[in-house]
Motif scaffolding. Structure first.
Motif, mmCIF file in Angstrom:
data_model
loop_
_atom_site.group_PDB
_atom_site.id
_atom_site.type_symbol
_atom_site.label_atom_id
_atom_site.label_comp_id
_atom_site.label_asym_id
_atom_site.label_seq_id
_atom_site.Cartn_x
_atom_site.Cartn_y
_atom_site.Cartn_z
ATOM 1 N N TYR A 95 0.737 -1.100 -0.091
ATOM 2 C CA TYR A 95 -0.103 0.129 0.080
ATOM 3 C C TYR A 95 0.861 1.402 -0.131
ATOM 4 C CZ TYR A 95 0.393 -0.487 5.319
ATOM 5 O OH TYR A 95 0.937 -0.781 6.393
ATOM 6 N N TYR A 96 0.241 2.291 -0.544
ATOM 7 C CA TYR A 96 1.241 3.529 -0.791
ATOM 8 C C TYR A 96 0.676 4.650 0.333
ATOM 9 C CZ TYR A 96 -3.286 4.974 -3.311
ATOM 10 O OH TYR A 96 -4.430 5.144 -3.504
ATOM 11 N N LEU A 97 -0.577 4.170 1.100
ATOM 12 C CA LEU A 97 -0.994 5.063 2.081
ATOM 13 C C LEU A 97 -1.892 4.221 3.276
ATOM 14 C CD1 LEU A 97 -3.129 8.366 1.586
ATOM 15 C CD2 LEU A 97 -4.001 6.599 2.873
ATOM 16 N N ILE A 98 -1.716 4.725 4.430
ATOM 17 C CA ILE A 98 -2.262 4.371 5.549
ATOM 18 C C ILE A 98 -2.752 5.322 6.435
ATOM 19 C CG2 ILE A 98 -0.257 3.352 6.713
ATOM 20 C CD1 ILE A 98 -1.990 0.999 7.790
ATOM 21 N N GLY A 99 -3.781 5.272 6.774
ATOM 22 C CA GLY A 99 -4.555 6.283 7.787
ATOM 23 C C GLY A 99 -5.137 5.882 9.027
#
Length: 208
Positions: free
Chosen positions: A142-146
């Motif tokens: 993944y390129y983003l995790i929030g």
């Protein structure tokens, strides 16, 4: 400031940056590409600060704080990445954010040139209703995790740098009854086959 965006990058030292691209580009050009992609990512981040209560931090590997701030600006908070695998480093970054009172935090890398300001806005908006937001990458990572609260289990027992990272993360979210918002799948530029993605994005930038 109730939201934090953390980006992970490294100092663009030839031979240590974008090593999987060195066979195709050479060490100098691979490091230069890494520098350009980091600056491109930061250009997508900066508009967020104009209308959000947002702090931005750079967590870096290689180089030192002075070198990073000479490169990216003295107004940017630069923090050396801790020891350990990627999961441990991300967990510490999230923990630091929530310990300082953040209501939402997002971590991104700098090797996904298709990541836009609009997608970053979408991620933070999703965290108003959802526990977890993830931007899957074509390679299975993944390129983003929030997050809007710390969930340490999301960063344990993950086969980092494999095509199972996103699926394992989604499975953990399901096991812990976390609500999950998934962003569009994008491509990380890690290998020579990925280079056309960067060329397409930069060509579009020139046209715009």
């Amino acid at each position: 400031m109730s939201e934090r965006l953390i980006f992970f990058t490294r100092y663009p030292e030839p031979g240590k940056a974008k090593t999987r691209l060195i066979p195709a580009l050479g060490a100098e050009a691979a490091a230069e590409l890494h520098r350009q992609m980091t600056e491109h990512t930061l250009a997508q981040v900066k508009p967020l600060q104009q209308n959000r209560s947002l702090t931005v931090e750079c967590w870096f590997a290689g180089g030192d704080r002075a070198q990073m701030q000479t490169w990216l600006g003295t107004d940017l908070v630069c923090q050396p990445q801790p020891e350990g695998d990627l999961g441990n480093r991300m967990a510490q970054a999230f923990q630091t954010a929530f310990d300082s009172g953040m209501k939402a935090a997002v971590i991104i890398g700098t090797d996904c040139p298709e990541l836009t300001t609009a997608l970053l806005v979408e991620a933070f908006q999703a965290l108003q209703q959802t526990d977890l937001v993830v931007g899957p990458a074509e390679d299975g990572g993944y390129y983003l995790i929030g997050l809007r609260r710390m969930v340490p289990e999301l960063f344990k027992a993950i086969a980092w740098s494999t095509d199972r990272v996103f699926q394992q993360t989604a499975d953990i979210a399901s096991n812990f009854n976390l609500s999950l918002t998934t962003l569009p799948t994008l491509t990380d530029v890690d290998r020579p086959d990925d280079l056309p993605v960067w060329e397409r994005v930069t060509a579009q930038t020139i046209i715009d």
